[in-house]
Write an enzyme that holds these catalytic residues in place. Structure first.
Site, PDB file in Angstrom:
ATOM      1  N   ASP A  66      43.113 -11.645  34.038  1.00  0.00           N
ATOM      2  CA  ASP A  66      43.068 -13.099  33.952  1.00  0.00           C
ATOM      3  C   ASP A  66      44.446 -13.745  34.053  1.00  0.00           C
ATOM      4  OD1 ASP A  66      43.783 -11.996  31.482  1.00  0.00           O
ATOM      5  OD2 ASP A  66      41.930 -12.586  30.509  1.00  0.00           O
ATOM      6  N   ASN A 135      36.308 -13.538  18.897  1.00  0.00           N
ATOM      7  CA  ASN A 135      34.946 -14.027  19.170  1.00  0.00           C
ATOM      8  C   ASN A 135      34.182 -13.092  20.112  1.00  0.00           C
ATOM      9  OD1 ASN A 135      36.120 -14.498  21.641  1.00  0.00           O
ATOM     10  ND2 ASN A 135      35.873 -16.717  21.619  1.00  0.00           N
ATOM     11  N   HIS A 137      35.213 -12.001  23.084  1.00  0.00           N
ATOM     12  CA  HIS A 137      35.418 -12.157  24.530  1.00  0.00           C
ATOM     13  C   HIS A 137      36.105 -10.923  25.125  1.00  0.00           C
ATOM     14  CE1 HIS A 137      39.550 -14.398  24.016  1.00  0.00           C
ATOM     15  NE2 HIS A 137      39.763 -13.129  24.191  1.00  0.00           N
ATOM     16  N   GLU A 142      34.222 -16.015  27.674  1.00  0.00           N
ATOM     17  CA  GLU A 142      33.950 -16.492  26.329  1.00  0.00           C
ATOM     18  C   GLU A 142      32.459 -16.339  26.008  1.00  0.00           C
ATOM     19  OE1 GLU A 142      36.404 -16.950  24.531  1.00  0.00           O
ATOM     20  OE2 GLU A 142      37.876 -18.374  25.283  1.00  0.00           O
TER      21      GLU A 142
HETATM   22  C1  F6R Z   1      43.982 -10.574  28.105  1.00  0.00           C
HETATM   23  C2  F6R Z   1      42.556 -10.679  27.841  1.00  0.00           C
HETATM   24  C3  F6R Z   1      41.997 -11.017  26.496  1.00  0.00           C
HETATM   25  C4  F6R Z   1      42.670 -10.260  25.356  1.00  0.00           C
HETATM   26  C5  F6R Z   1      42.077 -10.685  24.009  1.00  0.00           C
HETATM   27  C6  F6R Z   1      42.772 -10.022  22.842  1.00  0.00           C
HETATM   28  O1  F6R Z   1      44.222 -10.252  29.443  1.00  0.00           O
HETATM   29  O2  F6R Z   1      41.828 -10.496  28.754  1.00  0.00           O
HETATM   30  O3  F6R Z   1      40.611 -10.735  26.495  1.00  0.00           O
HETATM   31  O4  F6R Z   1      42.491  -8.895  25.545  1.00  0.00           O
HETATM   32  O5  F6R Z   1      42.192 -12.079  23.867  1.00  0.00           O
HETATM   33  O6  F6R Z   1      44.088 -10.477  22.776  1.00  0.00           O
HETATM   34  P1  F6R Z   1      45.151  -9.784  21.799  1.00  0.00           P
HETATM   35  O7  F6R Z   1      45.375  -8.421  22.317  1.00  0.00           O
HETATM   36  O8  F6R Z   1      46.396 -10.643  21.926  1.00  0.00           O
HETATM   37  O9  F6R Z   1      44.548  -9.797  20.439  1.00  0.00           O
END
Ligand code: F6R
Length: 240
Positions: A66, A135, A137, A142
């Site tokens: 992303d 959450n 995701h 989301e």
């Molecule tokens: C990042 C991504 C997100 C993160 C998730 C956890 O490329 O796709 O899904 O993996 O938000 O983020 P952290 O590792 O910062 O807790």
């Protein structure tokens, strides 16, 4: 689904890095799916150490999950910048083989279609690393995202923007939209490794592993994947 519970973040990163190292040693010409965020940083650091000891990235193609819409690749909070700092700038990957959605594209919808085409042309992802949001995701898919989405434009939830505000000067600067690989694109990866560390991920992990398979908890879709490993530390596995 295989679940590996490690003592702590460092051990989680080590187990994950070893999976990537072994994969690259066996299949140097490969397509990796990569994530940003805090979770994979330790794994990337260990991969950089392995590279210094000889691990070759010259035949790797990579696709990131992303990117924020509105941030150019040289913005310090962009995911391209993050990847350069954490991995790409430190190993011998060919810059031409690095793919990250272009958050500055004039037409984000067209960028999504192109990204999906590039992914298909590369033959799909061999090994994908994922983090997980509190959450549930994955990527920026989301809760509520249908399971059949390919790369698409997403509106970030308030909770995700708050969680990521730490990378910006203020929450107002956190973009409201992003481009994300879809759940269908992620599920096509031939092998998936999901990493999670810390108490704040425990609920999402429990739901993803034991809860109903529902778009309400996007990571629960992984229960349907034939080759997925969750590598989580004890704190993230507390509710299993
Ligand atoms: C990042 C991504 C997100 C993160 C998730 C956890 O490329 O796709 O899904 O993996 O938000 O983020 P952290 O590792 O910062 O807790």
């Amino acid at each position: 689904m295989e679940i590996i519970v490690t003592k702590n973040y460092d051990e989680m990163s080590q187990v994950a890095a070893d999976i990537f190292r072994k994969h690259l040693e066996k299949q140097p010409k490969t397509v990796l799916g990569l994530a940003t965020g805090s979770t994979p940083i330790g794994m990337y650091q260990k991969l950089v150490e392995y590279h210094k000891a000889g691990l070759d990235f010259s035949q790797v193609t990579s696709f990131n999950l992303d990117e924020y819409i509105g941030l150019a690749g040289d913005h310090p909070a962009s995911y391209r910048y993050f990847m350069e700092e954490q991995l790409f700038g430190l190993v011998n990957i060919n810059p031409e083989n690095i793919f990250i959605p272009n958050g500055a594209a004039e037409d984000p919808e067209a960028e999504c279609r192109d990204y999906e085409k590039r992914l298909r042309a590369a033959g799909g992802i061999d090994l994908q690393v994922l983090g997980i949001g509190t959450n549930g995701h994955i990527g920026f898919n989301e809760p509520g995202t249908p399971f059949d989405t390919t790369t698409h434009v997403v509106e970030l939830t308030a909770s995700t923007r708050e969680a990521n505000a730490r990378f910006f000067d203020s929450i107002d600067e956190v973009p409201t939209h992003a481009i994300s690989m879809g759940i269908k694109s992620i599920m096509k990866a031939r092998r998936i490794v999901l990493l999670a560390s810390g108490e704040n991920k425990a609920e999402a992990i429990a739901q993803a592993v034991k809860g109903p398979i529902t778009p309400g908890l996007p990571a629960s879709v992984l229960q349907l994947h034939p080759n997925v490993q969750f590598i989580i530390d004890e704190a993230a596995g507390r509710l299993l």
